[in-house]
Design a protein around this motif. Structure first.
Motif, mmCIF file in Angstrom:
data_model
loop_
_atom_site.group_PDB
_atom_site.id
_atom_site.type_symbol
_atom_site.label_atom_id
_atom_site.label_comp_id
_atom_site.label_asym_id
_atom_site.label_seq_id
_atom_site.Cartn_x
_atom_site.Cartn_y
_atom_site.Cartn_z
ATOM 1 N N GLN A 1 -2.257 -6.841 9.976
ATOM 2 C CA GLN A 1 -2.461 -7.952 8.483
ATOM 3 C C GLN A 1 -3.113 -7.385 7.385
ATOM 4 O O GLN A 1 -3.506 -7.696 6.319
ATOM 5 C CB GLN A 1 -3.649 -8.957 9.017
ATOM 6 N N THR A 2 -2.835 -5.870 7.271
ATOM 7 C CA THR A 2 -3.262 -4.929 6.304
ATOM 8 C C THR A 2 -2.480 -5.220 5.024
ATOM 9 O O THR A 2 -3.009 -5.405 4.077
ATOM 10 C CB THR A 2 -3.337 -3.590 6.593
ATOM 11 N N GLY B 1 2.255 3.584 0.592
ATOM 12 C CA GLY B 1 3.602 4.178 0.667
ATOM 13 C C GLY B 1 4.358 3.087 -0.441
ATOM 14 O O GLY B 1 3.690 2.333 -1.374
ATOM 15 N N ASP B 2 5.870 3.172 -0.516
ATOM 16 C CA ASP B 2 6.637 2.543 -1.228
ATOM 17 C C ASP B 2 6.371 1.215 -1.195
ATOM 18 O O ASP B 2 6.291 0.394 -2.339
ATOM 19 C CB ASP B 2 7.957 2.961 -1.064
ATOM 20 N N LYS B 3 5.944 0.559 -0.208
ATOM 21 C CA LYS B 3 5.962 -0.846 0.175
ATOM 22 C C LYS B 3 4.525 -1.226 -0.186
ATOM 23 O O LYS B 3 3.813 -2.531 0.281
ATOM 24 C CB LYS B 3 6.509 -1.410 1.302
ATOM 25 N N GLY B 4 3.584 -0.402 -0.539
ATOM 26 C CA GLY B 4 2.053 -0.820 -0.518
ATOM 27 C C GLY B 4 1.181 -0.308 0.573
ATOM 28 O O GLY B 4 1.526 0.768 1.256
ATOM 29 N N TYR B 5 0.250 -1.050 0.833
ATOM 30 C CA TYR B 5 -0.719 -0.715 1.609
ATOM 31 C C TYR B 5 -0.294 -0.999 3.156
ATOM 32 O O TYR B 5 0.313 -1.948 3.473
ATOM 33 C CB TYR B 5 -2.327 -1.182 1.340
ATOM 34 N N ARG B 6 -0.759 -0.116 4.030
ATOM 35 C CA ARG B 6 -0.510 -0.461 5.491
ATOM 36 C C ARG B 6 -1.577 0.246 6.432
ATOM 37 O O ARG B 6 -2.239 1.128 5.794
ATOM 38 C CB ARG B 6 0.859 -0.307 6.275
ATOM 39 N N ALA B 7 -1.580 0.103 7.583
ATOM 40 C CA ALA B 7 -2.832 0.928 8.329
ATOM 41 C C ALA B 7 -2.136 1.444 9.355
ATOM 42 O O ALA B 7 -0.931 0.840 10.126
ATOM 43 C CB ALA B 7 -3.878 -0.239 8.858
ATOM 44 N N GLU B 8 -2.505 2.582 9.826
ATOM 45 C CA GLU B 8 -2.140 3.364 10.950
ATOM 46 C C GLU B 8 -3.202 3.488 12.202
ATOM 47 O O GLU B 8 -4.334 3.608 11.702
ATOM 48 C CB GLU B 8 -1.505 4.600 10.461
#
Length: 284
Positions: free
Chosen positions: A223-224, A273-280
């Motif tokens: 849900q990041t 990244g190109d599509k915005g925030y995410r979490a790994e």
């Protein structure tokens, strides 16, 4: 049931605990995100519920035990447990005991907010009475959250259960803070309004390493992305602005994140990244 996850943050010793699973409606959990999109991330059951977890954090700070969140309330009874597909018992106390920590050893309980799935073991039945579970602790909450929880409106009433709040109030154990607060050296409380106006995250720092307990600002790793805001959030546009501000802080500070409801590996880090925030996922 996931066993306690031990990690070191500089000189601090931390444990990510687990208080079992909760199954919540998938559509409500992902808000405006269409089902065709969120089902690529997680599979719902026959009642459209998805599996989440409760992941309280235990930390040893300045020689004191600090517990962030107290798990889910199972006290309301079998219908409540069936609704959320809960087990009958809170495994949190057993996990603490396995680490050699008794309820009396806890000096601080930090309530990120007072919803029943985050403050459920604030109290428990003892000798036929509801009493604070951690009798020697100060229960730390934002003043605004305590005010909202003790005077809920029609939209929030089902989430704030008096049994988790009243006995702590009566015992005089709540400590209300206002705004960003350094509770102990290296432990800071940071307001993150949106889900509720009084919600707070917890930041820890030691020897240049940083960790943040996200509360419901980012319930799970999946849900990041900025628009993936729960329908349970009372003020979703406030959540959006809080996310933009707080994500930038946590990304720049290279914070390790603990996701309060992540059903898999509970640790991660923000990337953009190109599509915005995410979490790994991240290792301790």
């Amino acid at each position: 049931m996931r066993p306690p996850l031990r990690l070191k943050l500089g000189a601090l010793e931390l444990f990510v605990l687990n208080d079992g699973d909760i199954w919540l409606d998938g559509g409500s959990t992902f808000g405006v995100v269409p089902r065709v999109v969120w089902t690529r991330l997680t599979e719902p059951d026959e009642q459209n519920r998805i599996r989440l977890s409760m992941n309280p954090l235990l930390a040893r700070v300045a020689g004191q035990w600090v517990l962030v969140e107290t798990g889910i309330d199972r006290k309301p009874g079998p219908k409540h447990r069936e609704l959320y597909k809960l087990g009958d018992e809170n495994p949190l106390l057993a996990q603490l005991a396995a680490l050699g920590v008794a309820p009396e050893d806890i000096s601080w309980v930090i309530n990120t907010h007072l919803h029943f799935d985050h403050a459920g073991l604030n109290t428990r039945w003892q000798g036929g009475r509801l009493l604070p579970t951690f009798p020697n602790a100060r229960y730390v909450v934002q003043r605004q959250e305590l005010e909202e929880a003790t005077h809920p409106h029609e939209r929030s009433r089902a989430s704030y259960l008096p049994e988790n709040i009243g006995p702590v109030l009566e015992a005089g154990l709540f400590e209300a803070v206002e705004g960003e607060t350094e509770l102990l050296r290296g432990l800071r409380l940071v307001p993150v309004p949106g889900h509720t106006l009084g919600m707070q995250a917890v930041e820890l720092e030691s020897e240049g390493q940083r960790l943040a307990f996200t509360a419901d600002l980012i319930p799970t790793l999946m849900q990041t992305p900025l628009p993936y805001i729960m329908a349970f959030d009372l003020y979703p546009m406030t959540t959006l602005e809080t996310r933009k501000r707080t994500y930038a802080r946590w990304l720049e500070g290279d914070y390790l994140l603990v996701f309060t409801h992540e059903p898999g590996h509970p640790l991660g880090k923000l990337v953009v990244g190109d599509k915005g925030y995410r979490a790994e996922p991240a290792n301790p």
